[in-house]
Each structure stands twice: as C-alpha cells, then as structure tokens.
Design a protein around this motif. Structure first.
Motif, PDB file in Angstrom:
ATOM      1  N   GLN A  19       2.350  36.955  -0.531  1.00  0.00           N
ATOM      2  CA  GLN A  19       1.030  37.241   0.063  1.00  0.00           C
ATOM      3  C   GLN A  19      -0.092  36.769  -0.860  1.00  0.00           C
ATOM      4  O   GLN A  19      -1.083  36.183  -0.403  1.00  0.00           O
ATOM      5  CB  GLN A  19       0.911  38.744   0.333  1.00  0.00           C
ATOM      6  CG  GLN A  19       1.831  39.235   1.441  1.00  0.00           C
ATOM      7  CD  GLN A  19       1.896  40.758   1.519  1.00  0.00           C
ATOM      8  OE1 GLN A  19       1.628  41.457   0.539  1.00  0.00           O
ATOM      9  NE2 GLN A  19       2.260  41.280   2.682  1.00  0.00           N
ATOM     10  N   TRP A  72      -3.562  46.873  -6.443  1.00  0.00           N
ATOM     11  CA  TRP A  72      -3.184  46.029  -5.303  1.00  0.00           C
ATOM     12  C   TRP A  72      -3.801  46.586  -4.026  1.00  0.00           C
ATOM     13  O   TRP A  72      -3.769  47.796  -3.781  1.00  0.00           O
ATOM     14  CB  TRP A  72      -1.661  45.965  -5.167  1.00  0.00           C
ATOM     15  CG  TRP A  72      -1.190  45.255  -3.922  1.00  0.00           C
ATOM     16  CD1 TRP A  72      -0.741  45.822  -2.757  1.00  0.00           C
ATOM     17  CD2 TRP A  72      -1.107  43.839  -3.713  1.00  0.00           C
ATOM     18  NE1 TRP A  72      -0.384  44.856  -1.840  1.00  0.00           N
ATOM     19  CE2 TRP A  72      -0.599  43.629  -2.392  1.00  0.00           C
ATOM     20  CE3 TRP A  72      -1.406  42.730  -4.503  1.00  0.00           C
ATOM     21  CZ2 TRP A  72      -0.391  42.356  -1.867  1.00  0.00           C
ATOM     22  CZ3 TRP A  72      -1.203  41.468  -3.974  1.00  0.00           C
ATOM     23  CH2 TRP A  72      -0.701  41.288  -2.673  1.00  0.00           C
ATOM     24  N   LYS A 113       4.888  40.720  -2.260  1.00  0.00           N
ATOM     25  CA  LYS A 113       3.489  40.714  -2.705  1.00  0.00           C
ATOM     26  C   LYS A 113       3.121  39.356  -3.292  1.00  0.00           C
ATOM     27  O   LYS A 113       2.010  38.858  -3.077  1.00  0.00           O
ATOM     28  CB  LYS A 113       3.267  41.809  -3.754  1.00  0.00           C
ATOM     29  CG  LYS A 113       3.074  43.195  -3.174  1.00  0.00           C
ATOM     30  CD  LYS A 113       2.818  44.214  -4.268  1.00  0.00           C
ATOM     31  CE  LYS A 113       2.659  45.600  -3.654  1.00  0.00           C
ATOM     32  NZ  LYS A 113       2.698  46.668  -4.675  1.00  0.00           N
ATOM     33  N   PHE A 168      -4.365  41.722   0.448  1.00  0.00           N
ATOM     34  CA  PHE A 168      -3.232  41.061  -0.234  1.00  0.00           C
ATOM     35  C   PHE A 168      -3.678  40.487  -1.576  1.00  0.00           C
ATOM     36  O   PHE A 168      -3.420  39.339  -1.903  1.00  0.00           O
ATOM     37  CB  PHE A 168      -2.631  39.936   0.629  1.00  0.00           C
ATOM     38  CG  PHE A 168      -2.164  40.386   1.983  1.00  0.00           C
ATOM     39  CD1 PHE A 168      -1.505  41.594   2.147  1.00  0.00           C
ATOM     40  CD2 PHE A 168      -2.389  39.603   3.104  1.00  0.00           C
ATOM     41  CE1 PHE A 168      -1.076  42.016   3.404  1.00  0.00           C
ATOM     42  CE2 PHE A 168      -1.952  40.012   4.361  1.00  0.00           C
ATOM     43  CZ  PHE A 168      -1.301  41.224   4.514  1.00  0.00           C
ATOM     44  N   ASN A 176      -3.534  46.462   0.006  1.00  0.00           N
ATOM     45  CA  ASN A 176      -2.651  46.053   1.104  1.00  0.00           C
ATOM     46  C   ASN A 176      -3.391  45.382   2.242  1.00  0.00           C
ATOM     47  O   ASN A 176      -2.773  44.741   3.098  1.00  0.00           O
ATOM     48  CB  ASN A 176      -1.886  47.273   1.655  1.00  0.00           C
ATOM     49  CG  ASN A 176      -0.629  47.548   0.851  1.00  0.00           C
ATOM     50  OD1 ASN A 176       0.084  46.627   0.466  1.00  0.00           O
ATOM     51  ND2 ASN A 176      -0.379  48.826   0.568  1.00  0.00           N
ATOM     52  N   ASP A 177      -4.709  45.530   2.289  1.00  0.00           N
ATOM     53  CA  ASP A 177      -5.492  44.895   3.356  1.00  0.00           C
ATOM     54  C   ASP A 177      -5.891  43.471   2.985  1.00  0.00           C
ATOM     55  O   ASP A 177      -5.923  42.579   3.835  1.00  0.00           O
ATOM     56  CB  ASP A 177      -6.752  45.721   3.653  1.00  0.00           C
ATOM     57  CG  ASP A 177      -6.404  47.107   4.182  1.00  0.00           C
ATOM     58  OD1 ASP A 177      -5.420  47.205   4.946  1.00  0.00           O
ATOM     59  OD2 ASP A 177      -7.090  48.072   3.811  1.00  0.00           O
TER      60      ASP A 177
END
Length: 476
Positions: A267, A227, A264, A232, A229-230
């Motif tokens: 997103q 995954w 998540k 998504f 985080n930047d």
C-alpha cells in the motif's frame, strides 16, 4: 591497473558514464584541511556555504555510501570519525560543527543539536565494503553512548522519541505541530537494527539482543501509532499523539527499517506510482502532490526532489525485493539530473544540484532564497551519480567479508564495472552480446563468489577464480 584510479563503469547510455566520471573529478575540490586552509584528503569533505566551513552529520553519513567506491582515493569514514571525536562526556554528538572552532552549531528550535541517528547503518555499509572488523570494535562504545544519550534525553513515556522536525534535515517542510517525527523515530529503529547486526559481527549476543529489543519496540509503536489505514501512509504525530495530515517523503523511511508487513508495504509503495501523491514525473517529490502546500517549483521541501531522500526510498524498495521499480526510478531520476547537467537552453549553465523540480526537468527554486538550491552539491548528487549508478542501474551488491558479488538485473544489457578495488582485489564484471549469445566476462586477483540474478529468468551462484574467465548465460 593502478589501484588509485577510480572504478570505470560501462553503460549503453554514455551520458550516464560521463556524469559518473565528472562527479569523481569534482569531489576532490571539496576536501578541505581547515588547519592549512587548502584542499587535502587529510581534511574533511565539506560543502562551504556563506563562507562558513560547517561539517554536517546528515551529509557525513550519506556521502559515505558513495565514497566507499573511490578505490580508497577518498576516505569514506573521515567525516564520520570527526563526529565521533567530538562526542561529549554524556554521549552527545551534535548535528553540525563549525570546523574553524570545533564548536557545535545549534539553533533556537534545536538547542540540543540532535541530528538524524544513522551512524550504525553507515558503519554496517563500511564494514561490507572494507571487511574491517577492528573498526567496529573501536567505534561500538561510541555508538552505544550516543544511543544512551538519545534515550535519556528524547524518549517519552509512550516509547516514541520527541525531537524538533528540523533535526531530520527537512528544514522547511510543512510539518507544523510535529512532536514525534516519523523519520527520526524510524531512523532510530534503523540504527538499532544495524547496532544489533554489528553486535552479531562481533559475536556479542548481549549487544545483539539489547538492540533487537529496542528495534522491535520501536517497530511496534510506529506501526500502531503512526500508520494511517485511510491514507495507507505513515504520519508525524502531534503533542496529543494525533496523526498530522501532511504526507511527506519522510513517511517512506519505514521501508528502509523493514517496519511494514507485506500488505502495508504494498500500500505504501503504491504511492510512488500514484500521480496524485508521489508518482511525479521526477521521482520522488518531498511532499505529496495532493497537499495544499505542494509547489511545482519545489520551494525547498514543498515538493523538490532531493538525492539523499531518493536514495533512502530506493534502498527501502530493495528491502521488499522491488528491484524493477528501484531500478526504473533510479534511471528516471538520473535522466532528470542529466537534463540539469546538460540543459537544452545554452543560456543556462549546467551543474549538479541538491534539489530538482518534481514535475519537469530543471532545478528547484525557492522564493527569496538565493542559496537554494546548492550548486555542485556533490555531497547529495554523488548518491545518485555514483551509488545508485553502481548499485541500482548496473545492479551490483558487494560484500567484502562474505567475498560475494551479487548482480541483480531485470534483463541483460551491455554494461558492467571495471577495476573496482575490493581491499587488495581488483574485479571486473562486464556483459556483452557476442555471436554465441550473452556473455559475462570477469577478471579478479582473488577468488570470490558471484551470484547473477536475472529477475524472473535465471539465478545462479558460482565461485569465480583468480584471473580471467567468462560465462555464457544460455549455458547456466
């Protein structure tokens, strides 16, 4: 009513009904008995290409999801059973076989012939459409040996699995450098999740625990390592476990595995309506539109829309109760299939295909490949014209062992299904607008439990007796 007829669907857009009916008519042309060299449902459901009769694991698994609705005119498990019959002593089942020789088909970049492992998902679905518990007992040892073979040959020290990206049926996707594909690892998590569920059906606590542990181990690693985080998004990893930059449709497999938490998932799902990534006119392109490799012509997996990958995304949306979005995308996808089936240009012959353009109506293209896309590719298109039509456009979810039919719809429309065979029980469910308001008419040969869920308005479960009955929605 003859149980050998196909179930009839009712929908306000007759074109949807026509394409559904036509798909059933065409399916019989692709059942080939290789020993007799003629059409027969005693043979296998294959798409002949370049005069070769190859049986494909990905197609066998996915096509079972619409063949289960044939009222047993076509055996949904036959192709899957072929793969089981070819299992080797070490547990190996290869991704393709030549039907003329029964020999596995391998390639230079996939010498082991590993395919995407989803047999348990297919078996779980077959069980709920047939209630055949004996079958699960019969195939469980095959599935366990297969999982052991994958474990012994492809599991790495980091707990993830390394296979060629081409093993995941996205043969020319721009995934250079991929060592740990997100789709293969997630598919294995899905398989483990459903192996645990099959163990539960057999009341085998050890089996259930073994595969739940495998599922949660993969879930943890996919979330922590794949995954971003930047962006998504879930990404493939390279040899050094670094995330590769491409966002392919493979990054949505974790929805089907219930891997992301709600934050998540939200997103990730937002990409499906983002016009810069996957929110194309025709849902969903196989490559993010902000990729330098994306092509509006499709160019294989550089942007084309493929029915089985759409089916995967839509089933993933269901896991997070995004019923509205799942239905809206199913309908939009079907309209684009209709456009290619009944083109405006009289010089273009309409048909069903395995790949479509992402940004406008029409069939995908691929430079220097005359065989792309495959014409009348029922193995892929049937997922949209039959399975999505019944499950997401009409909105029916059926479980024979539970004796339940759930009808999940955002609002009432004139639609339904007629004479769907549930083993030895034919059911009909139709909604109509009458002078007394919206009425649901039902007919069944045996008792079952019916749940109507009009999203955000009403939800009610009722026992439906044998014979004919009706209910007024306003009275619920």
């Amino acid at each position: 009513m003859n149980k050998r007829d196909f179930p009839k669907i009712h929908f306000y857009d007759q074109d949807f009904v026509d394409i559904y009916d036509k798909t059933w008519t065409w399916i019989q042309d692709f059942w080939v008995d290789s020993s007799l060299n003629e059409n027969s449902t005693d043979g296998y459901f294959i798409y002949p290409q370049n005069n070769k009769a190859e049986i494909d694991q990905f197609e066998a698994i996915f096509s079972s999801f619409f063949l289960v609705y044939s009222n047993r005119n076509f055996p949904a498990q036959q192709n899957i059973d072929y793969f089981y019959s070819r299992q080797e002593e070490n547990g190996a089942i290869r991704w393709k076989y030549d039907l003329a020789t029964n020999q596995p088909v391998t390639t230079e970049d996939n010498p082991e012939g590993i395919g995407i492992p989803l047999f348990a998902w297919a078996e779980f679905n077959l069980f709920h459409k047939s209630a055949n518990k004996r079958r699960i007992k019969d195939v469980m040892s095959i599935l366990q040996k297969y999982m052991d073979w994958i474990d012994q040959n492809f599991k790495q020290d980091n707990g993830l699995y390394s296979v060629p990206a081409s093993a995941c049926a996205m043969y020319d996707s721009p995934r250079s450098g991929t060592v740990y594909p997100i789709d293969f690892n997630t598919a294995l998590a899905i398989n483990a999740m459903y192996m645990a569920a099959l163990g539960d059906i057999l009341n085998d606590k050890d089996l259930n625990f073994q595969y739940k542990r495998m599922y949660f181990s993969l879930k943890t690693r996919i979330n922590s390592m794949m995954w971003n985080n930047d962006t998504f998004f879930y990404h493939d990893l390279d040899l050094h476990e670094e995330k590769l930059p491409q966002k392919t449709i493979a990054g949505f497999w974790p929805l089907l595995a219930e891997i992301p938490n709600e934050d998540k998932a939200s997103q990730l799902i937002s990409h499906l309506s983002n016009p810069n990534t996957f929110g194309a006119e025709h849902p969903f392109p196989s490559l993010s539109m902000d990729s330098p490799d994306f092509s509006e012509n499709g160019e294989g997996f550089h942007g084309s829309v493929f029915p089985p990958l759409n089916f995967m995304v839509i089933k993933g949306l269901e896991k997070y109760q995004r019923w509205d979005l799942a239905r809206e995308c199913s309908i939009r996808h079907l309209y684009y299939i209709l456009d290619a089936m009944f083109p405006q240009n009289p010089d273009i012959k309409g048909d069903l295909w395995d790949a479509y353009l992402p940004c406008k109506e029409g069939v995908a293209k691929k430079t220097n490949d005359a065989n792309f896309p495959r014409q009348r590719c029922i193995h892929y298109a049937g997922l949209s014209t039959i399975a999505l039509m019944i499950e997401n456009v009409i909105g029916l979810s059926i479980s024979l062992p539970r004796k339940t039919v759930d009808w999940i719809i955002p609002n009432l429309e004139i639609m339904g299904i007629e004479n769907l065979s549930l083993k030895r029980n034919l059911i009909t469910i139709l909604s109509n607008k009458t002078q007394r308001g919206w009425e649901i008419q039902m007919e069944s040969e045996k008792l079952y439990y019916f749940t109507i869920n009009i999203l955000g308005q009403k939800k009610k479960t009722l026992p439906i007796p044998s014979g004919k009955c009706s209910m007024l929605i306003d009275k619920l």
